[in-house]
Motif scaffolding. Sequence first.
Motif, PDB file in Angstrom:
ATOM      1  N   ILE A 265       0.820  -1.218  -0.041  1.00  0.00           N
ATOM      2  CA  ILE A 265       0.004   0.051  -0.069  1.00  0.00           C
ATOM      3  C   ILE A 265       0.820   1.331  -0.082  1.00  0.00           C
ATOM      4  O   ILE A 265       0.625   2.060  -0.781  1.00  0.00           O
ATOM      5  CB  ILE A 265      -1.076  -0.247   1.236  1.00  0.00           C
ATOM      6  N   VAL A 266       1.815   1.053   0.645  1.00  0.00           N
ATOM      7  CA  VAL A 266       2.696   2.443   1.046  1.00  0.00           C
ATOM      8  C   VAL A 266       3.528   2.738  -0.371  1.00  0.00           C
ATOM      9  O   VAL A 266       3.647   3.757  -1.014  1.00  0.00           O
ATOM     10  CB  VAL A 266       3.722   2.520   2.165  1.00  0.00           C
ATOM     11  N   SER A 267       3.994   1.518  -1.102  1.00  0.00           N
ATOM     12  CA  SER A 267       4.701   1.619  -2.368  1.00  0.00           C
ATOM     13  C   SER A 267       3.723   2.020  -3.483  1.00  0.00           C
ATOM     14  O   SER A 267       4.361   3.205  -4.098  1.00  0.00           O
ATOM     15  CB  SER A 267       5.325   0.341  -2.710  1.00  0.00           C
ATOM     16  N   ALA A 268       2.734   1.691  -3.250  1.00  0.00           N
ATOM     17  CA  ALA A 268       1.737   2.130  -4.504  1.00  0.00           C
ATOM     18  C   ALA A 268       1.637   3.762  -4.050  1.00  0.00           C
ATOM     19  O   ALA A 268       1.449   4.249  -5.306  1.00  0.00           O
ATOM     20  CB  ALA A 268       0.388   1.287  -4.383  1.00  0.00           C
ATOM     21  N   ALA A 269       1.017   4.144  -3.147  1.00  0.00           N
ATOM     22  CA  ALA A 269       0.827   5.364  -2.852  1.00  0.00           C
ATOM     23  C   ALA A 269       1.805   6.122  -2.950  1.00  0.00           C
ATOM     24  O   ALA A 269       1.366   7.343  -3.426  1.00  0.00           O
ATOM     25  CB  ALA A 269       0.164   5.453  -1.473  1.00  0.00           C
ATOM     26  N   ASN A 270       3.027   5.963  -2.586  1.00  0.00           N
ATOM     27  CA  ASN A 270       4.135   6.778  -2.624  1.00  0.00           C
ATOM     28  C   ASN A 270       4.398   6.841  -4.229  1.00  0.00           C
ATOM     29  O   ASN A 270       4.753   7.972  -4.765  1.00  0.00           O
ATOM     30  CB  ASN A 270       5.498   5.837  -2.398  1.00  0.00           C
ATOM     31  N   ALA A 271       4.448   5.988  -5.033  1.00  0.00           N
ATOM     32  CA  ALA A 271       4.612   6.148  -6.579  1.00  0.00           C
ATOM     33  C   ALA A 271       3.658   6.876  -7.119  1.00  0.00           C
ATOM     34  O   ALA A 271       3.730   7.713  -8.080  1.00  0.00           O
ATOM     35  CB  ALA A 271       4.571   4.531  -6.999  1.00  0.00           C
ATOM     36  N   GLU A 272       2.212   7.005  -6.459  1.00  0.00           N
ATOM     37  CA  GLU A 272       1.309   8.118  -7.033  1.00  0.00           C
ATOM     38  C   GLU A 272       1.263   9.428  -6.463  1.00  0.00           C
ATOM     39  O   GLU A 272       0.499  10.261  -6.867  1.00  0.00           O
ATOM     40  CB  GLU A 272      -0.176   7.489  -6.525  1.00  0.00           C
ATOM     41  N   GLY A 273       2.485   9.466  -5.786  1.00  0.00           N
ATOM     42  CA  GLY A 273       2.710  10.986  -5.163  1.00  0.00           C
ATOM     43  C   GLY A 273       1.983  11.181  -4.147  1.00  0.00           C
ATOM     44  O   GLY A 273       1.927  12.671  -3.716  1.00  0.00           O
ATOM     45  N   LYS A 274       1.277  10.322  -3.350  1.00  0.00           N
ATOM     46  CA  LYS A 274       0.425  10.813  -2.213  1.00  0.00           C
ATOM     47  C   LYS A 274       1.345  11.318  -0.953  1.00  0.00           C
ATOM     48  O   LYS A 274       2.688  10.910  -0.857  1.00  0.00           O
ATOM     49  CB  LYS A 274      -0.249   9.508  -1.623  1.00  0.00           C
ATOM     50  N   THR A 275       0.785  12.104  -0.244  1.00  0.00           N
ATOM     51  CA  THR A 275       1.555  12.819   1.026  1.00  0.00           C
ATOM     52  C   THR A 275       1.525  11.616   2.290  1.00  0.00           C
ATOM     53  O   THR A 275       0.852  10.787   2.075  1.00  0.00           O
ATOM     54  CB  THR A 275       0.866  14.167   1.477  1.00  0.00           C
ATOM     55  N   SER A 276       2.323  11.831   3.245  1.00  0.00           N
ATOM     56  CA  SER A 276       2.126  11.067   4.378  1.00  0.00           C
ATOM     57  C   SER A 276       0.791  10.890   4.817  1.00  0.00           C
ATOM     58  O   SER A 276       0.545   9.734   5.294  1.00  0.00           O
ATOM     59  CB  SER A 276       3.526  11.531   5.311  1.00  0.00           C
ATOM     60  N   CYS A 277       0.422  12.161   4.959  1.00  0.00           N
ATOM     61  CA  CYS A 277      -1.017  12.025   5.599  1.00  0.00           C
ATOM     62  C   CYS A 277      -2.222  11.293   4.775  1.00  0.00           C
ATOM     63  O   CYS A 277      -2.756  10.495   5.393  1.00  0.00           O
ATOM     64  CB  CYS A 277      -1.534  13.655   5.649  1.00  0.00           C
ATOM     65  N   GLU A 278      -1.956  11.269   3.505  1.00  0.00           N
ATOM     66  CA  GLU A 278      -2.763  10.377   2.453  1.00  0.00           C
ATOM     67  C   GLU A 278      -2.537   9.176   2.731  1.00  0.00           C
ATOM     68  O   GLU A 278      -3.486   8.143   2.686  1.00  0.00           O
ATOM     69  CB  GLU A 278      -2.803  11.088   1.122  1.00  0.00           C
ATOM     70  N   ILE A 279      -1.205   8.756   2.739  1.00  0.00           N
ATOM     71  CA  ILE A 279      -0.759   7.181   2.928  1.00  0.00           C
ATOM     72  C   ILE A 279      -1.270   6.992   4.232  1.00  0.00           C
ATOM     73  O   ILE A 279      -1.905   5.797   4.457  1.00  0.00           O
ATOM     74  CB  ILE A 279       0.580   7.138   3.130  1.00  0.00           C
ATOM     75  N   ALA A 280      -1.168   7.542   5.362  1.00  0.00           N
ATOM     76  CA  ALA A 280      -1.683   7.140   6.633  1.00  0.00           C
ATOM     77  C   ALA A 280      -3.188   7.090   6.719  1.00  0.00           C
ATOM     78  O   ALA A 280      -3.782   5.967   7.177  1.00  0.00           O
ATOM     79  CB  ALA A 280      -1.289   8.404   7.606  1.00  0.00           C
ATOM     80  N   ASP A 281      -3.883   7.994   6.052  1.00  0.00           N
ATOM     81  CA  ASP A 281      -5.442   7.559   6.035  1.00  0.00           C
ATOM     82  C   ASP A 281      -5.804   6.335   5.218  1.00  0.00           C
ATOM     83  O   ASP A 281      -6.832   5.715   5.502  1.00  0.00           O
ATOM     84  CB  ASP A 281      -5.929   9.078   5.261  1.00  0.00           C
ATOM     85  N   ILE A 282      -5.115   6.313   4.167  1.00  0.00           N
ATOM     86  CA  ILE A 282      -5.311   4.865   3.244  1.00  0.00           C
ATOM     87  C   ILE A 282      -5.053   3.751   4.148  1.00  0.00           C
ATOM     88  O   ILE A 282      -5.978   2.772   4.221  1.00  0.00           O
ATOM     89  CB  ILE A 282      -4.517   4.822   2.151  1.00  0.00           C
ATOM     90  N   LEU A 283      -4.067   3.607   4.885  1.00  0.00           N
ATOM     91  CA  LEU A 283      -3.835   2.464   5.636  1.00  0.00           C
ATOM     92  C   LEU A 283      -4.776   2.344   6.575  1.00  0.00           C
ATOM     93  O   LEU A 283      -5.188   1.304   7.069  1.00  0.00           O
ATOM     94  CB  LEU A 283      -2.364   2.706   6.403  1.00  0.00           C
ATOM     95  N   LYS A 284      -5.429   3.595   7.417  1.00  0.00           N
ATOM     96  CA  LYS A 284      -6.401   3.312   8.300  1.00  0.00           C
ATOM     97  C   LYS A 284      -7.729   2.902   7.505  1.00  0.00           C
ATOM     98  O   LYS A 284      -8.283   1.957   8.307  1.00  0.00           O
ATOM     99  CB  LYS A 284      -6.369   5.015   8.917  1.00  0.00           C
ATOM    100  N   GLN A 285      -7.973   3.269   6.704  1.00  0.00           N
ATOM    101  CA  GLN A 285      -9.300   2.795   5.899  1.00  0.00           C
ATOM    102  C   GLN A 285      -8.923   1.294   5.488  1.00  0.00           C
ATOM    103  O   GLN A 285     -10.237   0.610   5.727  1.00  0.00           O
ATOM    104  CB  GLN A 285      -9.584   3.756   4.657  1.00  0.00           C
ATOM    105  N   VAL A 286      -8.074   0.916   5.157  1.00  0.00           N
ATOM    106  CA  VAL A 286      -8.007  -0.492   4.817  1.00  0.00           C
ATOM    107  C   VAL A 286      -8.001  -1.346   6.065  1.00  0.00           C
ATOM    108  O   VAL A 286      -8.317  -2.369   6.109  1.00  0.00           O
ATOM    109  CB  VAL A 286      -6.866  -0.705   3.949  1.00  0.00           C
ATOM    110  N   ALA A 287      -7.117  -0.941   7.164  1.00  0.00           N
ATOM    111  CA  ALA A 287      -7.282  -1.732   8.236  1.00  0.00           C
ATOM    112  C   ALA A 287      -8.698  -1.716   9.017  1.00  0.00           C
ATOM    113  O   ALA A 287      -9.173  -2.624   9.516  1.00  0.00           O
ATOM    114  CB  ALA A 287      -6.364  -0.932   9.252  1.00  0.00           C
ATOM    115  N   PHE A 288      -9.336  -0.455   8.680  1.00  0.00           N
ATOM    116  CA  PHE A 288     -10.631  -0.363   9.349  1.00  0.00           C
ATOM    117  C   PHE A 288     -11.620  -1.372   8.701  1.00  0.00           C
ATOM    118  O   PHE A 288     -12.306  -2.128   9.366  1.00  0.00           O
ATOM    119  CB  PHE A 288     -11.113   0.932   9.397  1.00  0.00           C
ATOM    120  N   ALA A 289     -11.535  -1.442   7.360  1.00  0.00           N
ATOM    121  CA  ALA A 289     -12.333  -2.308   6.758  1.00  0.00           C
ATOM    122  C   ALA A 289     -12.257  -3.802   7.046  1.00  0.00           C
ATOM    123  O   ALA A 289     -12.961  -4.683   7.262  1.00  0.00           O
ATOM    124  CB  ALA A 289     -12.217  -2.148   5.100  1.00  0.00           C
ATOM    125  N   THR A 290     -10.660  -4.297   6.965  1.00  0.00           N
ATOM    126  CA  THR A 290     -10.374  -5.683   7.504  1.00  0.00           C
ATOM    127  C   THR A 290     -10.882  -5.797   8.879  1.00  0.00           C
ATOM    128  O   THR A 290     -11.235  -7.064   9.017  1.00  0.00           O
ATOM    129  CB  THR A 290      -8.714  -5.514   7.458  1.00  0.00           C
TER     130      THR A 290
END
Length: 128
Positions: free
Chosen positions: A52-77
């Motif tokens: 997730i971090v690698s893909a988001a980093n490659a898309e130019g996401k900020t640290s805040c956006e990456i943290a939010d993506i991880l939080k959302q995926v962990a919550f859904a899981t």
Amino acid sequence: TGPPKGFPKGFAIGDQPESSAMGKVQVEPGDVVVLGSDGLWDNLFPQQIADIVSAANAEGKTSCEIADILKQVAFATSLDRDVTSPIQVEAQQHGKLYKGGKPDDITVVVARVVSKPVAGGDAAAVRG
């Protein structure tokens, strides 16, 4: 956002700072560091987090956006009873029956390592 759905009102449990995992790792500029509570690590495998971090980093996401993506995926899981999660695997290794994710509070901090301090920074903490 509050406790997970179905969490008893007025019921609080927690770990003390002394029980935190601590360690040292070598970092260099360009590295992305992910810190998280058990709500992250019990629901996502390290390789999932890295992907997730690698893909988001490659898309130019900020640290805040990456943290939010991880939080959302962990919550859904955490709410999915049909997913294989780290907590499920660990429970099975100890002879316990457990299926799916683990509803829990989820705290994620993502930071990029830079060679010198940057005004305003790009570190973020997202709690959900």
